[in-house]
Enzyme design. Sequence first.
Site, PDB file in Angstrom:
ATOM      1  N   LYS A  58       0.818  -1.222   0.000  1.00 33.18           N
ATOM      2  CA  LYS A  58       0.000   0.000   0.000  1.00 33.18           C
ATOM      3  C   LYS A  58       0.848   1.267   0.000  1.00 33.18           C
ATOM      4  CE  LYS A  58      -4.461  -1.429   1.669  1.00 33.18           C
ATOM      5  NZ  LYS A  58      -5.534  -1.245   2.638  1.00 33.18           N
ATOM      6  N   LYS A  90      -5.262  -9.978  -6.562  1.00 28.74           N
ATOM      7  CA  LYS A  90      -6.565 -10.186  -5.921  1.00 28.74           C
ATOM      8  C   LYS A  90      -7.578  -9.129  -6.406  1.00 28.74           C
ATOM      9  CE  LYS A  90      -6.179  -7.443  -1.838  1.00 28.74           C
ATOM     10  NZ  LYS A  90      -6.421  -7.065  -0.545  1.00 28.74           N
ATOM     11  N   LYS A  98     -10.853  -3.117  -4.477  1.00 25.19           N
ATOM     12  CA  LYS A  98     -11.555  -1.854  -4.729  1.00 25.19           C
ATOM     13  C   LYS A  98     -10.632  -0.861  -5.405  1.00 25.19           C
ATOM     14  CE  LYS A  98     -13.614  -2.180  -0.162  1.00 25.19           C
ATOM     15  NZ  LYS A  98     -13.533  -1.684   1.218  1.00 25.19           N
TER      16      LYS A  98
HETATM   17  P1  TYM Z   1     -10.959  -4.858   3.790  1.00 26.80           P
HETATM   18  O1  TYM Z   1     -11.909  -3.765   4.035  1.00 26.80           O
HETATM   19  O2  TYM Z   1      -9.868  -4.647   2.807  1.00 26.80           O
HETATM   20  O3  TYM Z   1     -11.752  -6.136   3.312  1.00 26.80           O
HETATM   21  C1  TYM Z   1     -12.855  -6.639   4.040  1.00 26.80           C
HETATM   22  C2  TYM Z   1     -12.835  -8.157   4.044  1.00 26.80           C
HETATM   23  O4  TYM Z   1     -12.896  -8.660   2.694  1.00 26.80           O
HETATM   24  C3  TYM Z   1     -11.821  -9.581   2.485  1.00 26.80           C
HETATM   25  N1  TYM Z   1     -11.378  -9.470   1.083  1.00 26.80           N
HETATM   26  C4  TYM Z   1     -11.278 -10.519   0.243  1.00 26.80           C
HETATM   27  N2  TYM Z   1     -11.517 -11.821   0.422  1.00 26.80           N
HETATM   28  C5  TYM Z   1     -11.316 -12.632  -0.654  1.00 26.80           C
HETATM   29  N3  TYM Z   1     -10.889 -12.188  -1.871  1.00 26.80           N
HETATM   30  C6  TYM Z   1     -10.635 -10.877  -2.079  1.00 26.80           C
HETATM   31  N4  TYM Z   1     -10.246 -10.451  -3.273  1.00 26.80           N
HETATM   32  C7  TYM Z   1     -10.828  -9.972  -0.991  1.00 26.80           C
HETATM   33  N5  TYM Z   1     -10.685  -8.628  -0.852  1.00 26.80           N
HETATM   34  C8  TYM Z   1     -11.017  -8.351   0.430  1.00 26.80           C
HETATM   35  C9  TYM Z   1     -10.736  -9.138   3.447  1.00 26.80           C
HETATM   36  O5  TYM Z   1      -9.833 -10.186   3.731  1.00 26.80           O
HETATM   37  C10 TYM Z   1     -11.549  -8.734   4.660  1.00 26.80           C
HETATM   38  O6  TYM Z   1     -11.869  -9.858   5.435  1.00 26.80           O
HETATM   39  N6  TYM Z   1      -7.917  -4.687   7.764  1.00 26.80           N
HETATM   40  C11 TYM Z   1      -9.189  -5.168   7.274  1.00 26.80           C
HETATM   41  C12 TYM Z   1     -10.362  -4.660   8.095  1.00 26.80           C
HETATM   42  C13 TYM Z   1     -10.233  -4.843   9.571  1.00 26.80           C
HETATM   43  C14 TYM Z   1     -10.405  -6.061  10.280  1.00 26.80           C
HETATM   44  C15 TYM Z   1     -10.216  -5.719  11.646  1.00 26.80           C
HETATM   45  C16 TYM Z   1     -10.681  -7.366   9.890  1.00 26.80           C
HETATM   46  C17 TYM Z   1      -9.955  -3.871  10.469  1.00 26.80           C
HETATM   47  N7  TYM Z   1      -9.963  -4.409  11.736  1.00 26.80           N
HETATM   48  C18 TYM Z   1     -10.281  -6.701  12.632  1.00 26.80           C
HETATM   49  C19 TYM Z   1     -10.761  -8.321  10.897  1.00 26.80           C
HETATM   50  C20 TYM Z   1     -10.569  -8.000  12.248  1.00 26.80           C
HETATM   51  C21 TYM Z   1      -9.375  -4.703   5.842  1.00 26.80           C
HETATM   52  O7  TYM Z   1      -8.781  -3.759   5.400  1.00 26.80           O
HETATM   53  O8  TYM Z   1     -10.346  -5.380   5.169  1.00 26.80           O
END
Ligand code: TYM
Length: 334
Positions: free
Chosen positions: A114, A198, A201
């Site tokens: 990132k 992957k 967004k």
């Molecule tokens: P974020 O917002 O990027 O994504 C949310 C969730 O979607 C999953 N994800 C995917 N799974 C499969 N294939 C993909 N291409 C894909 N893109 C996204 C992510 O793995 C996630 O589960 N840091 C985290 C948010 C967060 C969090 C937490 C998660 C903040 N605090 C505590 C768990 C526990 C994030 O940026 O997810």
Amino acid sequence: MSKKKIVFSGVQPTGNLHLGNYLGALKNFVSLQEEMNCIYCVVDLHAITTFQNPKDLKKNVLETLASFLATGLNPDKSIIFNQSSVSGHAELAWILNCVSRIGWLNRMTQFKDKAGSDKEKASVGLYIYPNLMAADILLYKATHVPVGADQKQHLELSRDIAQKFNSDFDCKDFFPLPEPLIPKNVSRVMSLRDGNKKMSKSEESDYSRINLKDSADEITKKIKKAKSASDQIPDNLKDLEKKPEALNLMHIYSEISKISLEKVLNEMSGKEYSHLKSKLTDLLIDEITPVGKEINKLLNDKSHLELILKKGKEKANIIAEENLKIIREKVGLI
Ligand code: TYM
């Protein structure tokens, strides 16, 4: 909270959620709410680690909540709220900043991706983001965390931080070591344009992903344009694995149809990929367009959404404050 297992997970409000978020995380969130105590959070403090236009951020928080609800999360079964409304997240994150080690953060691959080539210009928040994630989870003493594979390394760090806190403050087993719950075949849904990246967004081309708000027409066009392979569908997994884009489409098809990959290969071997694409398009339209319609419907009643966040915040805050009281004592804060 009566049942013992506590689930926590979060999603960033940074715009349109997509099929990767849906299959990798949201669908799991929904099934877990039947068996465990679940806490689901719109993580706005995480979102601001990269600049967000304040107006867009507000809109995206409500839209992410609407996506939670439209996929089946129920505020009577799960606690649903936004992160910044419970100040304990920021407070515990500070305490954990002092437990976590710089060497541990230096290993985080997502920061490297990132921050890009000019790391000096990345925000400090982006660097210590995994400590905030640990705080999110540990604030509720969560035992299970449903996420996609991209979050696995952050979860491992959360376990290390929990372990070090328990050891530094001589309170064995105080923080449970959170277990990741990662789906088997769709842990990393890939871009429709490049099977080695992957679905995300932030990828520039909208043709790389299926958004939850896409219309039937958009889904049809995107799957038609998706990369697959030029030859026919093979009869075995080994050959399919050589074609990452085709494998990705197969995994998505298998997951949504609930038919095993082996069975799908048996049924489709020797056929053109256009056959898979046409069946996948129908499945996706049936699965995704009702979600998109529901999101739009929910967004028409903003006060209803705000009320859900308010009630969720009140419930989350009670647990957070109870746990923080003990955490402050353990650390020696008055
Ligand atoms: P974020 O917002 O990027 O994504 C949310 C969730 O979607 C999953 N994800 C995917 N799974 C499969 N294939 C993909 N291409 C894909 N893109 C996204 C992510 O793995 C996630 O589960 N840091 C985290 C948010 C967060 C969090 C937490 C998660 C903040 N605090 C505590 C768990 C526990 C994030 O940026 O997810």
